[in-house]
Write a protein that holds these residues in place. Structure first.
Motif, PDB file in Angstrom:
ATOM      1  N   VAL A 214       0.869  -1.185   0.000  1.00 38.83           N
ATOM      2  CA  VAL A 214       0.000   0.000   0.000  1.00 38.83           C
ATOM      3  C   VAL A 214       0.909   1.240   0.000  1.00 38.83           C
ATOM      4  CG1 VAL A 214      -1.828   1.223   1.235  1.00 38.83           C
ATOM      5  CG2 VAL A 214      -1.731  -1.275   1.313  1.00 38.83           C
ATOM      6  N   ALA A 215       0.834   2.008  -1.085  1.00 37.89           N
ATOM      7  CA  ALA A 215       1.707   3.190  -1.226  1.00 37.89           C
ATOM      8  C   ALA A 215       0.874   4.348  -1.777  1.00 37.89           C
ATOM      9  CB  ALA A 215       2.874   2.858  -2.157  1.00 37.89           C
ATOM     10  N   ASN A 216      -0.279   4.534  -1.150  1.00 36.01           N
ATOM     11  CA  ASN A 216      -1.222   5.533  -1.692  1.00 36.01           C
ATOM     12  C   ASN A 216      -1.056   6.919  -1.070  1.00 36.01           C
ATOM     13  OD1 ASN A 216      -2.284   4.609   0.765  1.00 36.01           O
ATOM     14  ND2 ASN A 216      -4.295   5.391   0.230  1.00 36.01           N
ATOM     15  N   GLY A 217      -0.020   7.087  -0.217  1.00 35.47           N
ATOM     16  CA  GLY A 217       0.207   8.408   0.387  1.00 35.47           C
ATOM     17  C   GLY A 217      -0.812   8.718   1.467  1.00 35.47           C
ATOM     18  N   HIS A 218      -0.495   9.731   2.299  1.00 38.31           N
ATOM     19  CA  HIS A 218      -1.482  10.109   3.313  1.00 38.31           C
ATOM     20  C   HIS A 218      -1.615  11.616   3.442  1.00 38.31           C
ATOM     21  CE1 HIS A 218       1.689  10.800   6.395  1.00 38.31           C
ATOM     22  NE2 HIS A 218       2.290   9.812   5.769  1.00 38.31           N
ATOM     23  N   PHE A 219      -1.293  12.315   2.333  1.00 41.49           N
ATOM     24  CA  PHE A 219      -1.506  13.766   2.330  1.00 41.49           C
ATOM     25  C   PHE A 219      -2.400  14.155   1.154  1.00 41.49           C
ATOM     26  CE2 PHE A 219       2.838  13.749   4.487  1.00 41.49           C
ATOM     27  CZ  PHE A 219       2.309  13.975   5.758  1.00 41.49           C
TER      28      PHE A 219
ATOM     29  N   THR B  38      -5.072  22.234   8.166  1.00 46.07           N
ATOM     30  CA  THR B  38      -5.394  21.414   9.335  1.00 46.07           C
ATOM     31  C   THR B  38      -5.067  19.936   9.113  1.00 46.07           C
ATOM     32  OG1 THR B  38      -7.653  21.575   8.493  1.00 46.07           O
ATOM     33  CG2 THR B  38      -7.104  22.944  10.368  1.00 46.07           C
ATOM     34  N   GLY B  39      -4.224  19.664   8.138  1.00 48.44           N
ATOM     35  CA  GLY B  39      -3.706  18.312   7.988  1.00 48.44           C
ATOM     36  C   GLY B  39      -4.597  17.394   7.169  1.00 48.44           C
ATOM     37  N   TYR B  40      -4.210  16.128   7.195  1.00 46.68           N
ATOM     38  CA  TYR B  40      -4.812  15.127   6.293  1.00 46.68           C
ATOM     39  C   TYR B  40      -5.191  13.866   7.063  1.00 46.68           C
ATOM     40  CZ  TYR B  40      -3.108  18.139   2.583  1.00 46.68           C
ATOM     41  OH  TYR B  40      -2.913  19.217   1.751  1.00 46.68           O
ATOM     42  N   LEU B  41      -6.036  13.066   6.427  1.00 48.34           N
ATOM     43  CA  LEU B  41      -6.451  11.794   7.029  1.00 48.34           C
ATOM     44  C   LEU B  41      -5.750  10.628   6.340  1.00 48.34           C
ATOM     45  CD1 LEU B  41     -10.308  12.501   7.000  1.00 48.34           C
ATOM     46  CD2 LEU B  41      -8.774  12.656   8.983  1.00 48.34           C
ATOM     47  N   HIS B  42      -5.300   9.647   7.131  1.00 49.13           N
ATOM     48  CA  HIS B  42      -4.898   8.371   6.539  1.00 49.13           C
ATOM     49  C   HIS B  42      -6.206   7.719   6.087  1.00 49.13           C
ATOM     50  CE1 HIS B  42      -1.087   9.100   8.524  1.00 49.13           C
ATOM     51  NE2 HIS B  42      -0.578   7.990   8.034  1.00 49.13           N
ATOM     52  N   HIS B  43      -6.329   7.456   4.808  1.00 43.17           N
ATOM     53  CA  HIS B  43      -7.640   7.076   4.268  1.00 43.17           C
ATOM     54  C   HIS B  43      -7.466   5.906   3.299  1.00 43.17           C
ATOM     55  CE1 HIS B  43     -11.813   7.984   3.544  1.00 43.17           C
ATOM     56  NE2 HIS B  43     -11.635   8.088   2.245  1.00 43.17           N
ATOM     57  N   PHE B  44      -8.070   4.774   3.638  1.00 42.90           N
ATOM     58  CA  PHE B  44      -7.901   3.583   2.813  1.00 42.90           C
ATOM     59  C   PHE B  44      -9.267   2.969   2.498  1.00 42.90           C
ATOM     60  CE2 PHE B  44      -4.497   4.023   5.969  1.00 42.90           C
ATOM     61  CZ  PHE B  44      -3.387   4.200   5.146  1.00 42.90           C
ATOM     62  N   PRO B  45     -10.096   3.681   1.727  1.00 42.29           N
ATOM     63  CA  PRO B  45     -11.456   3.189   1.504  1.00 42.29           C
ATOM     64  C   PRO B  45     -11.478   1.865   0.741  1.00 42.29           C
ATOM     65  CG  PRO B  45     -10.962   5.041   0.031  1.00 42.29           C
ATOM     66  CD  PRO B  45      -9.813   4.929   0.986  1.00 42.29           C
ATOM     67  N   PHE B  46     -10.340   1.507   0.132  1.00 40.93           N
ATOM     68  CA  PHE B  46     -10.281   0.300  -0.705  1.00 40.93           C
ATOM     69  C   PHE B  46      -9.868  -0.946   0.076  1.00 40.93           C
ATOM     70  CE2 PHE B  46      -6.494   2.939  -0.971  1.00 40.93           C
ATOM     71  CZ  PHE B  46      -5.482   2.065  -0.626  1.00 40.93           C
ATOM     72  N   LEU B  47      -9.479  -0.772   1.351  1.00 44.76           N
ATOM     73  CA  LEU B  47      -9.021  -1.935   2.127  1.00 44.76           C
ATOM     74  C   LEU B  47     -10.123  -2.454   3.039  1.00 44.76           C
ATOM     75  CD1 LEU B  47      -5.461  -0.763   3.340  1.00 44.76           C
ATOM     76  CD2 LEU B  47      -5.980  -2.404   1.521  1.00 44.76           C
ATOM     77  N   SER B  48     -10.246  -3.774   3.132  1.00 49.07           N
ATOM     78  CA  SER B  48     -11.213  -4.330   4.089  1.00 49.07           C
ATOM     79  C   SER B  48     -10.740  -3.981   5.505  1.00 49.07           C
ATOM     80  CB  SER B  48     -11.357  -5.835   3.909  1.00 49.07           C
ATOM     81  OG  SER B  48     -10.120  -6.444   4.135  1.00 49.07           O
ATOM     82  N   GLU B  49     -11.683  -3.968   6.452  1.00 50.81           N
ATOM     83  CA  GLU B  49     -11.380  -3.453   7.805  1.00 50.81           C
ATOM     84  C   GLU B  49     -10.190  -4.162   8.455  1.00 50.81           C
ATOM     85  OE1 GLU B  49     -12.522  -0.697   9.108  1.00 50.81           O
ATOM     86  OE2 GLU B  49     -13.793  -0.435   7.333  1.00 50.81           O
ATOM     87  N   ASP B  50     -10.055  -5.485   8.215  1.00 50.46           N
ATOM     88  CA  ASP B  50      -8.979  -6.243   8.872  1.00 50.46           C
ATOM     89  C   ASP B  50      -7.588  -5.865   8.341  1.00 50.46           C
ATOM     90  OD1 ASP B  50      -9.948  -7.353   6.470  1.00 50.46           O
ATOM     91  OD2 ASP B  50      -8.889  -9.235   6.867  1.00 50.46           O
ATOM     92  N   LEU B  51      -7.542  -5.141   7.226  1.00 52.82           N
ATOM     93  CA  LEU B  51      -6.253  -4.789   6.627  1.00 52.82           C
ATOM     94  C   LEU B  51      -5.921  -3.310   6.812  1.00 52.82           C
ATOM     95  CD1 LEU B  51      -6.755  -6.617   3.183  1.00 52.82           C
ATOM     96  CD2 LEU B  51      -5.627  -7.516   5.229  1.00 52.82           C
TER      97      LEU B  51
ATOM     98  N   GLY C  76      -3.235   8.475  13.093  1.00 57.03           N
ATOM     99  CA  GLY C  76      -3.080   9.884  12.744  1.00 57.03           C
ATOM    100  C   GLY C  76      -1.693  10.072  12.154  1.00 57.03           C
ATOM    101  N   ASN C  77      -1.316  11.332  11.948  1.00 57.86           N
ATOM    102  CA  ASN C  77      -0.015  11.623  11.356  1.00 57.86           C
ATOM    103  C   ASN C  77       1.051  11.592  12.443  1.00 57.86           C
ATOM    104  OD1 ASN C  77       1.859  12.317   9.438  1.00 57.86           O
ATOM    105  ND2 ASN C  77       1.446  14.519   9.577  1.00 57.86           N
ATOM    106  N   ARG C  78       1.746  10.468  12.595  1.00 61.25           N
ATOM    107  CA  ARG C  78       2.726  10.318  13.668  1.00 61.25           C
ATOM    108  C   ARG C  78       3.968   9.598  13.146  1.00 61.25           C
ATOM    109  NH1 ARG C  78       0.205   6.266  18.070  1.00 61.25           N
ATOM    110  NH2 ARG C  78       2.403   6.123  18.655  1.00 61.25           N
ATOM    111  N   LEU C  79       5.033   9.649  13.940  1.00 64.01           N
ATOM    112  CA  LEU C  79       6.309   9.113  13.462  1.00 64.01           C
ATOM    113  C   LEU C  79       6.368   7.587  13.496  1.00 64.01           C
ATOM    114  CD1 LEU C  79       8.785  11.677  15.081  1.00 64.01           C
ATOM    115  CD2 LEU C  79       8.328  11.397  12.647  1.00 64.01           C
ATOM    116  N   TYR C  80       5.550   6.957  14.348  1.00 65.32           N
ATOM    117  CA  TYR C  80       5.545   5.490  14.335  1.00 65.32           C
ATOM    118  C   TYR C  80       4.119   4.961  14.464  1.00 65.32           C
ATOM    119  CZ  TYR C  80       8.038   1.128  14.128  1.00 65.32           C
ATOM    120  OH  TYR C  80       8.547  -0.068  13.681  1.00 65.32           O
ATOM    121  N   PRO C  81       3.389   4.907  13.339  1.00 64.96           N
ATOM    122  CA  PRO C  81       2.036   4.341  13.413  1.00 64.96           C
ATOM    123  C   PRO C  81       2.099   2.909  13.943  1.00 64.96           C
ATOM    124  CG  PRO C  81       2.458   5.306  11.237  1.00 64.96           C
ATOM    125  CD  PRO C  81       3.764   5.281  11.979  1.00 64.96           C
TER     126      PRO C  81
END
Ligand SMILES: Cc1cc2nc3c(=O)[nH]c(=O)nc-3n(C[C@H](O)[C@H](O)[C@H](O)COP(=O)(O)OP(=O)(O)OC[C@H]3O[C@@H](n4cnc5c(N)ncnc54)[C@H](O)[C@@H]3O)c2cc1C
Ligand SMILES: NC(=O)c1ccc[n+]([C@@H]2O[C@H](COP(=O)([O-])OP(=O)(O)OC[C@H]3O[C@@H](n4cnc5c(N)ncnc54)[C@H](OP(=O)(O)O)[C@@H]3O)[C@@H](O)[C@H]2O)c1
Length: 446
Positions: free
Chosen positions: A157-162, A269-282, A287-292
């Motif tokens: 998954v390399a879809n960016g988060h900004f 005010t920043g961005y959301l990590h958003h993965f509408p294409f992934l099933s919930e278990d994946l 938030g925007n942090r150094l070690y998710p």
């Protein structure tokens, strides 16, 4: 043959493609790789688009970059170990290039290979599920309006988060007579010439959008922080105040009693990590942090080791960190790196997360992400690069910003790859209005 899907052909997706190509060059048998990108071309956010809202197919526009954007960190900190700036441009270039120059650089090394054949453009991944054995990846070919599902053994998954803006609401917004927008839709500071602008936020977008508006002739720029002010020595015409309370007509009223007439409010005010294409278990939930959390070595999904995420961290380090992650992911996929048992994984993630939670200032954050990147670096055959020099450069850069926010982009640093020193740019950033590659590279010194 093992099949790998890469979602996104921005810097992270391109690092992944490059990592496989480099293994192939060493005569290693690489998996079958397919990369999907919803844009018509590669480069991710660096592929500037004038569009905002949705594209011609009704798909949300991912791009958040704007005209006149210059690198906000020294280019030496993001240099690729396997493809230096000197190699790409044929000469040393200044340390803070504008977007078009970095875009050219990012694409330089992948253009030399055959990675583009592996990318399906204008293809939006709409659904990914794990069926117990492998992944079913559904994507929509936007040009032909068709949908297909293919089977993959691994997904990166390399879809960016900004790309997906976080948009808060404040009292009075509904009745505000001017323009309210998020930095995601900011394209050209010229729009705000002679205008009073209020910018909300206290991170990189707030800093840069505010400076851009000032540089291109805004009448006044008022930045409102919510928790901590940036605290730079702002030039005349700019100020920083505490938290927006409400808008009343065209007045912005702040919690510290300041009142400012305003024509536009820009939400940085920043961005959301958003993965509408992934099933919930994946789905990574962060938030925007150094070690998710839930990512082993910041890459491998804790609950399914065939799923990798690249570039999901908040970022001091960028392109060479993405490379180290990509090289690591590749080696996990190719069986060269063994993922340890779940107890060891849990311990490793907890170690990094608890260290991150104790960080108090920018220098410590730089140290943290440098240590993380260095650790990844030692785990693969990513070529030689001097991360100690990068650490030192980041800290000097931070201090230059504190000294003078208007001039930090005029400084020079040395390359962690070739050692060459970035020459002084022909025009100081605060008066450099033309950000084209041609002017940046060719214009003689005045
Ligand atoms: C305004 C702004 C300025 C920045 N400036 C700098 C800077 O000066 N220096 C720096 O080092 N970093 C900067 N960054 C940080 C930036 O995050 C990285 O440089 C880099 O672009 C991250 O790469 P990425 O591949 O993770 O994400 P992106 O660049 O966002 O690329 C992700 C790609 O995934 C594609 N995609 C998304 N969803 C789907 C889907 N469902 N299906 C198919 N494709 C999909 C998108 O089309 C996009 O091409 C900036 C970020 C922003 C927002
Ligand atoms: N090259 C460049 O010059 C350039 C320019 C712009 C952006 N960038 C890059 O873009 C990336 C994203 O930066 P970003 O600044 O957009 O996001 P960010 O770093 O995640 O910061 C988000 C900001 O929004 C604030 N915020 C969130 N909710 C708020 C609310 N309800 N009210 C007021 N403020 C709120 C946060 O403040 P709190 O601290 O109070 O939560 C924080 O300051 C970074 O990697 C950056 O380097 C680069």
């Amino acid at each position: 043959m093992t099949k790998v899907a890469i979602i996104g052909a921005g810097p992270c997706g391109l690092s992944a493609l490059r990592s496989f190509e480099q293994a192939e060059k060493k005569s290693e048998k690489i998996p079958d790789v397919v990369c999907f990108d919803k844009q018509e071309d590669w480069g991710g956010l660096w592929n500037y688009s004038w569009r905002t809202g949705s594209d011609q197919y009704g798909d949300p526009v991912p791009n958040s970059m704007y005209r006149y954007l210059w690198s906000n960190g020294p280019k030496e900190c993001l240099e690729f170990a396997d493809y230096s700036f000197d190699e790409h441009f044929g000469k040393p270039i200044p340390s803070f290039p504008p977007r078009e120059v970095l875009y050219d650089y990012i694409l330089g090394r992948v253009k030399k290979g055959n990675s583009k054949n592996k990318i399906k453009f204008s293809s939006t991944v709409t659904n990914v599920i794990y069926n117990g054995n492998n992944f079913e990846v559904t994507y929509r070919d936007k040009k032909n309006a068709t949908s297909s599902t293919d089977i993959f053994d691994y997904v990166i998954v390399a879809n960016g988060h900004f790309s997906v803006p976080f948009i808060p609401e404040y009292p009075g917004m509904k009745a505000f007579p001017g323009r309210i927008m998020h930095s995601h839709d900011f394209r050209d500071a010229e729009e705000f010439r002679n205008k009073n602008v209020v910018v909300l936020g206290s991170s990189y977008s707030a800093e840069d959008v505010a400076l851009q508006c000032h540089k291109y002739g805004a009448k006044s720029v008022t930045i409102a922080y919510r928790h901590n002010p940036m605290g730079f020595k702002w030039p005349k015409g700019m100020k920083e105040v505490f938290h927006l309370d409400r808008l009343e007509g065209n007045k912005a009223i702040f919690k510290d009693g300041n009142v400012q007439e305003t024509d536009a409010v820009i939400l940085c005010t920043g961005y959301l990590h958003h993965f509408p294409f992934l099933s919930e278990d994946l789905k990574l939930n962060t938030g925007n942090r150094l070690y998710p959390p839930k990512l082993y070595k910041g890459v491998v999904w804790q609950n399914n080791h065939k799923l990798m995420y690249l570039g999901m961290q908040d970022q001091f380090h960028t392109f060479n960190m993405f490379d180290c992650q990509a090289w690591f992911a590749r080696d996990v996929i190719m069986g060269k790196i063994k993922v340890p048992d779940s107890l060891e994984i849990e311990k490793d993630i907890n170690k990094w997360v608890s260290m991150e939670e104790k960080l108090e200032n920018a220098d410590q954050m730089i140290d943290f992400q440098t240590e993380y990147t260095k650790e990844l670096y030692t785990l693969s055959d990513y070529p030689k690069i001097d991360f100690e020099l990068i650490r030192k450069t980041f800290k000097e850069w931070e201090h230059h910003k504190v000294e003078n926010i208007m001039t930090y982009r005029n400084k020079s640093f040395s390359s962690p790859v070739t050692g060459s020193i970035g020459p002084k740019h022909h025009t100081a950033w605060e008066v450099a209005m033309d950000d084209s590659l041609k002017t940046f590279l060719d214009q003689p010194k005045k």
